[in-house]
Design an enzyme around this catalytic site. Structure first.
Site, mmCIF file in Angstrom:
data_model
loop_
_atom_site.group_PDB
_atom_site.id
_atom_site.type_symbol
_atom_site.label_atom_id
_atom_site.label_comp_id
_atom_site.label_asym_id
_atom_site.label_seq_id
_atom_site.Cartn_x
_atom_site.Cartn_y
_atom_site.Cartn_z
ATOM 1 N N LYS A 201 9.115 -4.531 14.006
ATOM 2 C CA LYS A 201 9.605 -3.771 12.848
ATOM 3 C C LYS A 201 10.446 -2.581 13.296
ATOM 4 C CE LYS A 201 5.750 -4.728 9.670
ATOM 5 N NZ LYS A 201 4.675 -4.095 8.868
ATOM 6 N N HIS B 133 -1.143 -38.629 9.988
ATOM 7 C CA HIS B 133 0.118 -39.337 10.181
ATOM 8 C C HIS B 133 1.169 -38.438 10.841
ATOM 9 C CE1 HIS B 133 -1.125 -42.890 7.841
ATOM 10 N NE2 HIS B 133 -1.865 -42.007 7.196
ATOM 11 N N GLU C 99 10.133 -5.859 3.697
ATOM 12 C CA GLU C 99 10.276 -7.173 3.077
ATOM 13 C C GLU C 99 9.918 -7.128 1.595
ATOM 14 O OE1 GLU C 99 8.872 -7.853 7.396
ATOM 15 O OE2 GLU C 99 8.443 -6.471 5.739
ATOM 16 N N ARG D 73 -5.248 -8.094 6.098
ATOM 17 C CA ARG D 73 -5.668 -9.495 6.119
ATOM 18 C C ARG D 73 -7.072 -9.690 5.560
ATOM 19 N NH1 ARG D 73 -4.977 -7.131 10.743
ATOM 20 N NH2 ARG D 73 -6.574 -6.977 12.366
ATOM 21 N N LYS E 270 0.835 -1.209 0.000
ATOM 22 C CA LYS E 270 0.000 0.000 0.000
ATOM 23 C C LYS E 270 0.867 1.255 0.000
ATOM 24 C CE LYS E 270 -3.764 0.180 2.527
ATOM 25 N NZ LYS E 270 -4.726 0.365 3.647
ATOM 26 N N GLU F 6 -3.982 -12.232 14.259
ATOM 27 C CA GLU F 6 -3.646 -10.821 14.121
ATOM 28 C C GLU F 6 -4.849 -9.950 14.463
ATOM 29 O OE1 GLU F 6 -0.610 -9.445 11.113
ATOM 30 O OE2 GLU F 6 -2.380 -8.453 10.274
#
Length: 544
Positions: free
Chosen positions: A509, A381, A208, A264, A202, A349
């Protein structure tokens, strides 16, 4: 808040039911009819839960006490319920199919929403048809989405889930991790002449995302040797036109969204651009349509027949009254292999908070269990041993497709048998008498039976929900995602927390921004705790 009448009533209901086994509750032959419902072509079977009609009524009373219907209306009306950021919460507007205006700060947002969707659709058709070409004139064959968090998890989950609907001549990759190994592995599979990169940020400043974006940019320029070629291979989902243009992207190929779209909750927005390209605009519209159908159900169904409300209240029941600290998400539909990771962000979150909306510390209840899980048969499993014979109460959601997306349906009977068997086994278990009978049938001696018996008993009484649908289509997936979005909101209302901020993401951050210059300079400069200082020195001196 745990002194409220509804909370106290639920405490009493838990005490009454604590010693009652799920087997006993199934003495009622009408239990499935009473504790299941269907909405948006999804069946929710919540009969395998440690509750009865009285406990369920008490949960609905809590929802009423917390004014859940009023909060639902507030969200859909555009009221700024994200009060710490003074923002409306209107991801639902992105999939709205009606004709009424949706107003934020006096402006109907729907014309701009439809304009962005139309821009996405037109661009996707150019790529899918081959009209959009790379700098050497070749058509695009590979799509690389570079983002993180909501700009990665949602689109990647949907992309994988709807593999059967994707363009046959396009392949897609999603890059999120800051470790260079991730971007390097993806770039090895790419041809610079036929790859299109979507940079999803945005602000166009997320560390990152931009680190990976500039690595991809340099890789591309090492081949193209011409910065003018960038605009043929890079587009942006962002609101920062200046930084997008500085990167070399033509701002005509920038797709925007708004501050009332949380990360999200953003796959419905321009963040879904890779989905429109891979699936086509009609299938993306079907995804939106399915989500809208669940929105309508959530707004209009009474609490006692409202699927997100029921799912949210059941989760709260275990978290707060049975002291369950975790919940498993178990899709018996391989297409949904990334759904547990997606729901981790969506739920934790949103509701991983320790303060009420008024800022008071939450001292008398827990909020949000730890969400985890894996594709069903694989999990059997791995961790199902703990579910069946461990000491933890772990509620589970089983998500089951009656039909596979695969052309070969021959496996599906076995998938269904395993899914239903697991919910039955977790609920009923196997008592001592049944276990003894089983061991006798195996021909074991009495001495061996006595030796084996305690190890072969299953307590059962482990609760689960089953979400069943015919086949995973874009529309069903849209409804399923929206179901969990609304479930999270219902729980936040009952816990009196803000589900739509995420300040807990920020502290790490900020600290990383302080440490990065020190690591780059290979010199400890600030005041840190002894552990951090010691680790920095070890990195500088021992791991060149």
């Amino acid at each position: 808040m745990n002194n409220s009448p509804a909370w106290q009533a639920l405490t009493a209901q838990q005490q009454r039911l604590a010693s009652i086994h799920l087997r006993d509750l199934f003495a009622d032959e009408q239990r499935f009819q009473k504790f299941s419902l269907k909405a948006c072509d999804i069946v929710l079977d919540f009969s395998k839960n440690r509750l009865d009609e009285a406990a369920l009524a008490a949960l609905f009373a809590l929802a009423q006490e917390r004014h859940t219907p009023q909060w639902i209306a507030k969200q859909f009306s555009g009221e700024k319920i994200n009060h710490t950021e003074n923002r409306a919460v209107l991801h639902t507007a992105l999939r709205y199919q009606g004709q009424q205006p949706i107003v934020v700060d006096g402006e109907d947002v729907m014309p701009k929403v439809r304009a962005v969707l139309n821009h996405m659709g037109e661009f996707s058709e150019q790529v899918r048809s081959g009209q959009w070409r790379g700098y050497t004139g070749k058509r695009i064959k590979t799509l690389v989405n570079i983002g993180i968090g909501g700009s990665d998890l949602g689109p990647k989950m949907v992309d994988t889930a709807l593999e059967a609907y994707k363009h046959p001549q396009l392949q897609s990759f999603y890059v999120s991790n800051l470790d260079a190994l991730h971007i390097q592995q993806v770039l090895k599979a790419c041809d610079p002449e036929t790859s299109l990169f979507i940079i999803a940020s945005k602000t166009f400043s997320t560390q990152e995302t931009l680190t990976n974006a500039y690595t991809a940019r340099q890789w591309f320029l090492n081949h193209a040797q011409n910065e003018a070629a960038i605009e043929h291979h890079f587009v942006a989902v962002s609101t920062n036109a200046a930084l997008v243009e500085k990167f070399g992207i033509n701002t005509n190929n920038m797709f925007g969204f708004w501050d009332w779209v949380g990360g999200r909750y953003s796959l419905w927005s321009a963040i879904g651009l890779p989905l429109v390209i891979m699936l086509g605009r009609d299938n993306f519209h079907a995804l939106l349509k399915g989500a809208y159908a669940m929105d309508v159900h959530f707004q209009t169904a009474p609490l006692a027949r409202n699927m997100p409300v029921i799912l949210g209240l059941i989760g709260l029941w275990y978290d707060n009254f049975f002291n369950a600290s975790t919940q498993a998400i178990l899709p018996y539909d391989y297409a949904l292999q990334h759904l547990p990771a997606y729901l981790q962000q969506l739920e934790m979150e949103s509701n991983g908070k320790r303060t009420h909306r008024n800022g008071a510390s939450i001292a008398d209840m827990k909020t949000c269990p730890v969400i985890w899980g894996a594709a069903g048969n694989n999990g059997q499993h791995a961790f199902y041993q703990l579910l069946h014979q461990g000491q933890h109460l772990i509620p589970a959601d089983f998500i089951v497709a009656a039909q596979s997306q695969a052309d070969n349906q021959s496996h599906q009977a076995a998938v269904l048998a395993n899914a239903l068997a697991q919910t039955q086994a977790l609920m009923a278990g196997r008592n001592e008498a049944e276990t003894r009978q089983q061991l006798q049938a195996e021909g074991l001696s009495e001495a061996e039976i006595e030796h084996q018996l305690p190890h072969r008993i299953f307590a059962g009484n482990q609760p689960s929900n089953t979400l069943l649908y015919k086949k995973l289509t874009p529309e069903i997936l849209g409804s399923l995602i929206a179901l969990y979005e609304h479930k999270v909101f219902v729980q936040s209302v009952c816990w009196d927390i803000n589900a739509y901020d995420q300040w807990g993401v920020e502290l790490g951050k900020q600290m990383a921004a302080v440490l990065l210059p020190e690591i780059e300079a290979r010199q400890v400069q600030g005041q840190h705790d002894a552990s951090t200082t010691g680790l920095l020195k070890q990195i500088f001196n021992g791991y060149d």
